[in-house]
Design an enzyme around this catalytic site. Structure first.
Site: not given
Ligand code: FAD
Length: 418
Positions: A109, A217, A294
């Site tokens: 991120r 991952y 969001d």
């Protein structure tokens, strides 16, 4: 840098959504100023999956190569049952890339955020920190915002990208986030710490189990390994305040397969996140103020589309601004915002709804779990019925809208649930 009082666009919130929109609008030659509440720009958390509909936007911005360099391009996405560790279904991500034209990548991120921040700087976006917006004013010739320190700033248009707990959403829609009883733990560790567990380094792996799931991952060119553990918190379900504590984490995964249990001790144990979304709303534009990311459509994370939708919003908005720009450079914002509003809410509503259904499907128990597993095992790896509407370009170009997505009918499972 632009002087505040000459900004064409104010973007409230410098997360992935706000920065993506700021970059896209600056790319159209507009003067953009970002107001971020925090003392520094940044992101918390670890990995982020970017499906082809997200990397398509990065490609349009000229940022995809760098995102691939900083991230990982996995070969497959595999879903296993969390209890018996049998494979349920998979996506061949190389074939997926051929089909949709853009890769499926995973990226830290903070790397994606930094990449967008650098791009904004290069594009001349005016970036302000310590700037918390507490009020929006839509009366008068230009919309304005009031900051916590009393400053007032105005612009031709205000984009509210202030996240799940958006002040703008509160002011204009007035609804509240919907708390699910699920809690996420995250954790990223050096890849060497998990080598002896023989994890899948070239795959995005998800183990789905009763009231829990586990995602794994590799990240950062394969140097790091990212894990997300999500479970239903009994205390959250009971309405207690101290939900999601590490003892609940351990208990939730106690009956899962060895592969899953091996990962749990590596989770960060000092911080956890409650999963929220909101009911979809169709109106995101309030005069010259528009919600984005969001603030407009927070999903539950099961489809891994929240940040992608935020990126898509910015790209679409900038395209509508460009289409409605006169020769003298002025934008017909009423028309541009109407275009944005006409395109995005329907798609995002569908993502929010489907994410909820997908979460229910992942967390089934008993007979319903067995039925789910059978259906998923029968799915052909190269059957894209379930993802065409999501990964294809339809989200950005509604004229190419795919037929309405029909999730696996959950009712049939609900009837069978013990
Ligand atoms: P935010 O990231 O919340 O940014 C809002 C910004 O606004 C922040 O910087 C904040 O400080 C600032 N701000 C807030 N209030 C104010 C104010 N009043 N004034 C000024 N500034 C303010 N998405 C994916 O696409 N793929 C994934 O794999 C994925 N995995 C996820 C996993 C988990 C566990 C979770 C919880 C989410 C996941 N998401 C994923 C969703 C994704 O993280 C979010 O949808 C995305 O980050 C939203 O970006 P945003 O910019 O709209 O909001």
């Amino acid at each position: 840098p632009t002087h505040p009082d000459t900004a064409d666009v104010l973007v409230v919130g410098g997360g992935i959504g706000g920065l993506g929109a700021a970059f896209a609008l600056a790319g159209e030659g507009l003067r953009v100023r970002v107001l971020e509440a925090a003392p520094e720009f940044g992101e918390v958390g670890a990995g982020l999956q970017l499906a082809p509909n997200g990397t398509r936007v990065l490609h349009e911005y000229g940022l995809l190569d760098e995102a691939k360099r900083r991230g990982v391009v996995p070969e497959t996405m595999v879903m296993f049952d969390a209890v018996d560790a049998t494979e349920l279904t998979r996506l061949d991500l190389r074939d997926l890339e051929r089909r949709y034209g853009f890769p499926y990548i995973v990226i830290h991120r903070s790397d994606l955020h930094a990449l967008l921040l650098d791009a904004c700087r290069r594009a001349g976006v005016d970036l302000a920190t310590d700037s918390r917006v507490v009020e929006y004013r839509t009366r008068g010739p230009r919309p304005s915002v009031v900051l916590a320190d009393g400053r007032i700033e105005d612009a031709d248009v205000v984009i509210a990208a202030d996240g799940l707990h958006s002040v703008a959403r509160d002011r204009f829609v007035g609804d509240a986030p919907v708390g699910s009883s699920y809690v996420a733990y995250r954790g990223a560790v050096p890849i060497d710490d998990v080598r002896d567990q023989r994890v899948h380094e070239n795959a995005v792996v998800v183990y789905v189990g009763p009231r829990c799931h586990f995602v794994q991952y590799a990240l950062r060119g394969g140097e790091m390994f990212n894990q997300v553990a999500v479970f239903q918190s009994p205390k959250a379900l009971a309405g207690e305040d101290d939900w999601g504590t590490p003892d609940e984490l351990d208990e939730a995964f106690a009956d899962t397969a060895e592969q899953v249990r091996a990962g749990i001790p590596l989770m960060w144990r000092d911080r956890w996140w409650r999963m929220f979304d909101r009911e979809p709303v169709d109106t995101w534009v309030f005069d010259r103020v528009a919600l984005l990311g969001d603030a407009a459509h927070p999903p539950l994370q099961y489809l891994a589309q929240g940040a992608i939708m935020a990126l898509e919003d910015g790209w679409v908005l900038a395209r509508h601004a460009a289409r409605n720009r006169a020769a003298d450079g002025t934008v017909d914002w009423a028309a541009a915002l109407a275009g944005y509003q006409a395109v995005r809410p329907e798609h995002c509503r569908r993502v929010q709804r489907t994410a909820r259904a997908w979460g229910e499907l992942w967390h089934l128990d008993g007979l319903a779990r067995a039925q789910r597993n059978r259906i998923l095992r029968e799915r052909d790896t190269y059957d894209y019925t379930f993802v065409d509407w999501l990964y294809g370009p339809t989200a950005l170009e509604p004229d190419r809208e795919a037929p309405m997505f029909v999730p696996i009918p959950l009712d049939s499972f609900a009837d069978a649930a013990p």
